[in-house]
Design an enzyme around this catalytic site. Structure first.
Site, mmCIF file in Angstrom:
data_model
loop_
_atom_site.group_PDB
_atom_site.id
_atom_site.type_symbol
_atom_site.label_atom_id
_atom_site.label_comp_id
_atom_site.label_asym_id
_atom_site.label_seq_id
_atom_site.Cartn_x
_atom_site.Cartn_y
_atom_site.Cartn_z
ATOM 1 N N GLU A 98 52.785 34.832 44.199
ATOM 2 C CA GLU A 98 52.036 34.777 45.444
ATOM 3 C C GLU A 98 50.693 34.074 45.286
ATOM 4 O O GLU A 98 50.168 33.960 44.176
ATOM 5 C CB GLU A 98 51.816 36.189 45.981
ATOM 6 C CG GLU A 98 51.200 37.125 44.970
ATOM 7 C CD GLU A 98 51.314 38.586 45.408
ATOM 8 O OE1 GLU A 98 50.429 39.010 46.151
ATOM 9 O OE2 GLU A 98 52.255 39.279 45.002
ATOM 10 N N CYS A 118 51.689 40.973 34.741
ATOM 11 C CA CYS A 118 50.508 40.876 33.884
ATOM 12 C C CYS A 118 50.591 41.991 32.855
ATOM 13 O O CYS A 118 51.141 43.044 33.130
ATOM 14 C CB CYS A 118 49.260 41.053 34.749
ATOM 15 S SG CYS A 118 47.694 40.887 33.848
ATOM 16 N N GLY A 170 48.220 37.806 37.050
ATOM 17 C CA GLY A 170 48.222 37.318 35.684
ATOM 18 C C GLY A 170 46.848 37.209 35.079
ATOM 19 O O GLY A 170 45.831 37.249 35.772
ATOM 20 N N SER A 225 35.841 39.805 34.940
ATOM 21 C CA SER A 225 36.034 41.065 35.664
ATOM 22 C C SER A 225 35.443 42.191 34.845
ATOM 23 O O SER A 225 35.978 42.541 33.797
ATOM 24 C CB SER A 225 37.529 41.292 35.907
ATOM 25 O OG SER A 225 38.028 40.249 36.708
ATOM 26 N N HIS A 227 33.678 45.437 36.256
ATOM 27 C CA HIS A 227 34.106 46.662 36.947
ATOM 28 C C HIS A 227 33.473 47.955 36.461
ATOM 29 O O HIS A 227 33.547 48.959 37.167
ATOM 30 C CB HIS A 227 35.627 46.796 36.958
ATOM 31 C CG HIS A 227 36.342 45.613 37.530
ATOM 32 N ND1 HIS A 227 35.801 44.827 38.511
ATOM 33 C CD2 HIS A 227 37.548 45.061 37.255
ATOM 34 C CE1 HIS A 227 36.642 43.857 38.816
ATOM 35 N NE2 HIS A 227 37.708 43.967 38.068
HETATM 36 N N1 SAH Z 1 43.377 38.811 35.106
HETATM 37 C C1 SAH Z 1 42.280 38.146 35.715
HETATM 38 C C2 SAH Z 1 42.603 37.478 37.041
HETATM 39 C C3 SAH Z 1 43.476 38.235 38.001
HETATM 40 S S1 SAH Z 1 42.734 39.605 38.827
HETATM 41 C C4 SAH Z 1 41.099 39.098 35.850
HETATM 42 O O1 SAH Z 1 41.233 40.260 35.490
HETATM 43 O O2 SAH Z 1 40.034 38.665 36.274
HETATM 44 C C5 SAH Z 1 41.547 38.845 39.888
HETATM 45 C C6 SAH Z 1 40.465 39.794 40.371
HETATM 46 O O3 SAH Z 1 41.001 40.704 41.342
HETATM 47 C C7 SAH Z 1 39.890 40.647 39.252
HETATM 48 O O4 SAH Z 1 38.489 40.729 39.349
HETATM 49 C C8 SAH Z 1 40.551 41.963 39.514
HETATM 50 O O5 SAH Z 1 39.888 42.998 38.895
HETATM 51 C C9 SAH Z 1 40.563 42.011 41.033
HETATM 52 N N2 SAH Z 1 41.477 42.988 41.625
HETATM 53 C C10 SAH Z 1 42.733 43.267 41.254
HETATM 54 N N3 SAH Z 1 43.255 44.243 42.008
HETATM 55 C C11 SAH Z 1 42.306 44.579 42.909
HETATM 56 C C12 SAH Z 1 42.234 45.532 43.961
HETATM 57 N N4 SAH Z 1 43.252 46.333 44.233
HETATM 58 N N5 SAH Z 1 41.083 45.606 44.697
HETATM 59 C C13 SAH Z 1 40.029 44.789 44.421
HETATM 60 N N6 SAH Z 1 40.039 43.872 43.442
HETATM 61 C C14 SAH Z 1 41.157 43.771 42.675
#
Ligand code: SAH
Length: 379
Positions: A98, A118, A170, A225, A227
C-alpha cells in the site's frame, strides 16, 4: 538480466522498470541502442509493453513473453475525506502493498512501502504485526511511484508525484540495497528526476545502516522514529531498541548531519499516558537540542485497544513544552485516518476480508487479485 537474476522474487515475468539502458540493451542484442533508451523512458512514463507503440509489433510480442514494464498494479484507490488517497497495489506474485498519496500546496507526496510486512514488531504498528513476508525489489518500490504518477495524470516531465517518503510498510534500511538502487533510479536524470532533497527515508533506528547511508553521499532527508526518549519505554514500543539504544541512534543521527549537512527529523508518535508526559518532553529536548534537528509529533492512529491516542489538546500541550525547551517541533497531521492510513492497516484489513493469506501462498494470481479487488468497499 544479470541485475535481477536471483534477486527478483516473483516467478514468471520479470520487470523492465528501472533497468539501465545498458541492461535493457543486453536483453535485445539485435535492436539498436536507442531502442533500449526508449524502453527505459516508456517504463518511467507508466506505459505497459503494449503501449510502447513506437516499437515494432514483433519486438513488443517478444518482450511480452518474458517481461512486464511495471511489476506493480493499482488494485484499488481509497479516497479520504482529507484529500489524500490510499492506494492498494498488487504485485506479480499476488502480494499486496500500500501507499498514500497526499496533495499539498507545494506539491504532492507519495508514501511508499519498502517491504511486505516488517520485522521490527513495533507495538503500535500494523505492518509488523505479522512479521516480514519479503523485501521489495527496487522495481517494486519504483513501480509504486510510476503507477501513482500515471494514475494521477502526471508524466515524466510534469510529475504528479513531486515528493516521496519511504514511510510505508517496512524498514527501508533493512532492505538496504534495493532501497539504494530505488533512490538512484528515481532521482536519475533519465529516470523520474525526483531530487534527493524531495525524498525522506524513515528508519526505526538501525544505527549502523544510518551511518552507512550517511557515507553513501546521497542527500536524502533522514527521519528517525524515536517515540520515546527513555530506553526502557522505547524497548517496549520498539524492540529494535534492544539492539540500538537511544544514545547510539542519536550518535548516528549526528553523524548523518555531519556527513550530509541535512538536518535530521525525529518522528514522535504521541501515545496517551505513555510518552506524552512532561518528563518525556524534557528528556526529548535534552536529546535533540544542540544539533540541527526537528521533531514531528503525530498522534497515534490506534491499531488495537491497548494503546490510546492523546487528545488534540494534550498534543498541543506537549508541543508547547518542547517549544519552550528550545526544540524545533510541529504537530503533523495524520493523513487518511478514515481509510486505514497507518502503516500496514489497509493491507491487513483487505487480507482479513478476503480470507486469504496475501503472502503469495494461496493468495491468488495477479489477475485474480485484481478481480477480488472489486468486492472491497471504497471508504
Ligand atoms: N520502519 C520505518 C518506516 C515505516 S513506519 C520507521 O520505523 O520509521 C513510518 C512511521 O509511521 C514511523 O514513524 C512509525 O513509527 C509510524 N507509525 C506506524 N504505525 C503508526 C500508527 N499506528 N500511528 C502513528 N504512527 C505510526
Amino acid at each position: 538480466m544479470s541485475a535481477l537474476s536471483g534477486t527478483f522474487p516473483a516467478g514468471g515475468k520479470r520487470p523492465l522498470l528501472g533497468l539501465a539502458a545498458s541492461e535493457i540493451a543486453a536483453l535485445l542484442p539485435s535492436s539498436p541502442a536507442y531502442t533500449a533508451r526508449q524502453i527505459r523512458a516508456f517504463c518511467f512514463a507508466g506505459k505497459d509493453i503494449d503501449g510502447m507503440t513506437s516499437l515494432s509489433k514483433s519486438l513488443r510480442a517478444a518482450l511480452n513473453e518474458e517481461y512486464v514494464a511495471n511489476p506493480v498494479s493499482v488494485m484499488r484507490v481509497y479516497p479520504s475525506r482529507d484529500g489524500s488517497k490510499k492506494y492498494l497495489f498488487s504485485l506479480l506474485d499476488g502480494n499486496l502493498i500500500e501507499g498514500v498519496f497526499m496533495p499539498h500546496d507545494y506539491g504532492n507526496t507519495l508514501c511508499v512501502s519498502t517491504q511486505i510486512g516488517c520485522r521490527m514488531h513495533c507495538a503500535f504498528c500494523a505492518s509488523g504485526a505479522d512479521g516480514l513476508v519479503r523485501d521489495l525489489h527496487f522495481s517494486e518500490i519504483l513501480g509504486q511511484v510510476v503507477a501513482v504518477n500515471a494514475a494521477e495524470g502526471g508524466s515524466v516531465k510534469e510529475r504528479a508525484v513531486t515528493n516521496i517518503v519511504l514511510m510505508g510498510s517496512g524498514e527501508p534500511l533493512d532492505n538496504y540495497d534495493n532501497v539504494m538502487r530505488f533512490l538512484d533510479e528515481v532521482s536519475a536524470k533519465d529516470g523520474l528526476a525526483v531530487s534527493e532533497r524531495n525524498i525522506s527515508l524513515s528508519t526505526s533506528g538501525l544505527a549502523d545502516r544510518m551511518k552507512r547511508f550517511a557515507d553513501s553521499g546521497r542527500k536524502v532527508t533522514l527521519s528517525v522514529s524515536l517515540h520515546s526518549p527513555f530506553d526502557e519505554e522505547r524497548s517496549k514500543l520498539m524492540p529494535v531498541n534492544r539492539k540500538y539504544d537511544i544514545a547510539t541512534i542519536i550518535d548516528a543521527a549526528k553523524y548523518y548531519f555531519k556527513r550530509t549537512g541535512r538536518r535530521v527529523i525525529f518522528e514522535y508518535t504521541l501515545i496517551a499516558g505513555v510518552n506524552d508526559t512532561p518528563a518525556c518532553a524534557e528528556k526529548l529536548a535534552s536529546l535533540t537540542r544542540g544539533f540541527p534537528s526537528h521533531v514531528n509529533l503525530i498522534r497515534l492512529n490506534p491499531t488495537d485497544a491497548s494503546l490510546r491516542r492523546p487528545t488534540e489538546d494534550a498534543a498541543k500541550t506537549f508541543l508547547t513544552r518542547l517549544s519552550a525547551l528550545g526544540v524545533s517541533a510541529t504537530i503533523r497531521h495524520s493523513f487518511g485516518e478514515d481509510v486505514e492510513g497507518a502503516c500496514g492497516q489497509l493491507r491487513r484489513r483487505v487480507i482479513a476480508e478476503s480470507g486469504k493469506g496475501g503472502d503469495g501462498e494461496g493468495g491468488g494470481t495477479h489477475e485474480e487479485r485484481k478481480r477480488k479487488g472489486s468486492k472491497f468497499t471504497t471508504a
